[in-house]
Write a protein that holds these residues in place. Structure first.
Motif, PDB file in Angstrom:
ATOM      1  N   ASP A  99      79.574  -2.744  10.474  1.00 13.33           N
ATOM      2  CA  ASP A  99      79.661  -3.360  11.797  1.00 13.33           C
ATOM      3  C   ASP A  99      79.836  -2.304  12.884  1.00 13.33           C
ATOM      4  O   ASP A  99      80.421  -1.251  12.649  1.00 13.33           O
ATOM      5  CB  ASP A  99      80.849  -4.324  11.856  1.00 13.33           C
ATOM      6  N   ASP A 101      81.755  -2.342  15.363  1.00 14.60           N
ATOM      7  CA  ASP A 101      83.118  -2.139  15.867  1.00 14.60           C
ATOM      8  C   ASP A 101      83.967  -1.283  14.935  1.00 14.60           C
ATOM      9  O   ASP A 101      85.152  -1.077  15.187  1.00 14.60           O
ATOM     10  CB  ASP A 101      83.792  -3.496  16.085  1.00 14.60           C
ATOM     11  N   GLN A 103      85.293  -1.871  12.174  1.00 13.61           N
ATOM     12  CA  GLN A 103      86.427  -2.511  11.497  1.00 13.61           C
ATOM     13  C   GLN A 103      86.429  -2.125  10.026  1.00 13.61           C
ATOM     14  O   GLN A 103      87.446  -2.161   9.374  1.00 13.61           O
ATOM     15  CB  GLN A 103      86.341  -4.031  11.642  1.00 13.61           C
ATOM     16  N   ARG A 201      90.838  -2.947   6.238  1.00 11.54           N
ATOM     17  CA  ARG A 201      90.111  -3.371   7.437  1.00 11.54           C
ATOM     18  C   ARG A 201      90.935  -3.097   8.683  1.00 11.54           C
ATOM     19  O   ARG A 201      92.092  -3.484   8.773  1.00 11.54           O
ATOM     20  CB  ARG A 201      89.790  -4.860   7.340  1.00 11.54           C
ATOM     21  N   ARG A 204      89.356  -4.235  15.634  1.00 10.07           N
ATOM     22  CA  ARG A 204      88.274  -3.835  16.505  1.00 10.07           C
ATOM     23  C   ARG A 204      88.864  -2.884  17.541  1.00 10.07           C
ATOM     24  O   ARG A 204      89.868  -3.215  18.162  1.00 10.07           O
ATOM     25  CB  ARG A 204      87.774  -5.103  17.208  1.00 10.07           C
TER      26      ARG A 204
HETATM   27 MG    MG Z   1      84.174  -7.095  13.823  1.00 12.65          MG
END
Ligand code: MG
Ligand code: UDP
Length: 338
Positions: A99, A101, A103, A201, A204
């Motif tokens: 992704d 962002d 993450q 994880r 963001r």
């Molecule tokens: Mg995300």
């Protein structure tokens, strides 16, 4: 040596893109320096029809460094389709999707490559902690993975779309022509030796989620109806049970009516089963409708994405046709090619 290509779908990600790009390029530099991946390795941003400056930023980043490539979809087609566009059209021996962002912890990438070197054709990134997500997202995700498993959908809990795929696995993926895409359900069907890499994880680091609740629910429904016919079997069973029960109820009502004088105007016995059956019917009509609409979209065989432009180092002007188009309309491509 292995050529790595990082595939990053982006939808309105102007806030995170420069930072993400810097971090990914830094990682690539380190990997190239260590001799893990080749000089030709790249980062490919797939612009999923963003409305903000995302594509302009990708163009700038590409101008600044040839290691940055871009694919622009002609309009917003959703995360799964954008990802597929990147996977099916980007070159490289190994593709890793993540992704925009960040993450997904990019420090897991060297470990993924390590697993690849040891023979895995697909490496799944699995979140072992998601303290950064909201409790709502955590619990619904967990419950959802459980439901999918109960519905016989082969899926790896905690795995989203952070994964490594070898060229061989990508070519196998090309064979899956479904329009209703739920990649994390398809990939396990490919087979091949696989490995799992765990990571934590993060939150963001800028911008907000591009996955509002309704998109999340749509993806969740996709996951069930594209991979499992179990809900349809349920409807058959529940239908059978309800029919038998209402038959019994009918016999009882008839008995009351014929052999006693207790048969009251009969409002309850009429209205209750009417509502009940009506409800059940509506529920399962909706469910069947869900499947029918999928048959509908599959039979139309529409392209899952349309690439408007691509940026790569060999064509600095940024206009290049991608072979993938040929699959859809040979004539259009011929007209566009010089
Ligand atoms: Mg995300
Ligand atoms: N994304 C996309 N198209 C969309 C929605 C999202 O390409 O229509 C991308 C987005 O830019 C990001 C990834 O999908 O790279 C995951 O989205 P997000 O981080 O917003 O989802 P969340 O992490 O909140 O589930």
């Amino acid at each position: 040596m292995t050529t790595l290509n990082l595939i990053v779908p982006c939808y309105n990600e102007e806030e995170v893109l420069p930072e993400t790009c810097a971090r990914l390029l830094d990682l690539l530099d380190r990997l190239i320096l260590a001799g893990t991946v080749s000089e030709a390795s790249a980062v490919t941003f797939v612009d999923d029809g963003s409305r903000d400056r995302t594509w302009a930023l990708i163009e700038t980043l590409h101008q600044e460094g040839p290691r940055v490539r871009g694919i622009k979809l002609s309009r917003n087609r959703g995360h799964q389709n954008a990802l597929l566009a990147g996977l099916l059209s980007a070159p490289g021996d190994v593709l890793i999707s993540l992704d925009a962002d960040l993450q997904d912890d990019i420090e897991a990438i060297p470990r993924m490559l390590d697993a690849f070197e040891r023979g895995a054709e697909i490496v799944f990134g699995v979140r072992h902690k998601r303290s950064a997500d909201t409790p709502f997202k955590r619990y619904t995700a967990k419950a959802y993975y459980r439901i999918l498993r109960a519905f016989d959908v082969e899926i790896l809990p905690g795995h989203a779309d952070f994964r490594l795929m070898s060229r061989r696995a990508i070519e196998a993926l090309r064979g899956f022509q479904e329009v209703n895409l739920f990649l994390r359900g398809i990939i396990p069907l490919l087979g091949f030796p696989t490995a799992v890499v765990e990571y934590e994880r993060h939150a963001r680091f800028a911008g907000e989620s591009k996955y509002p609740l309704h998109k999340m629910l749509a993806l969740a429904f996709e996951g069930i109806t594209s991979f499992s016919a179990v809900p349809l079997k349920w409807s058959t069973w529940l239908g059978a049970v309800v029919s038998v029960a209402s038959l019994g109820f009918g016999v009882w009502a008839l008995f009351i009516h014929t052999f006693t004088n207790l048969a009251l105007p009969g409002w309850t016995s009429t209205v209750v089963p009417m509502y009940f059956l009506g409800g059940i019917q509506l529920l399962f009509l909706g469910l069947i409708g869900g499947y029918v609409s999928r048959i509908y979209s599959e039979t139309k065989q529409r392209p899952r994405f349309i690439i408007e432009r691509t940026l790569d180092s060999s064509h600095r002007d940024g206009i290049r046709q991608v072979d993938f188009w040929r699959q859809y309309d040979e004539r259009i491509v011929d007209q566009l090619l010089p």
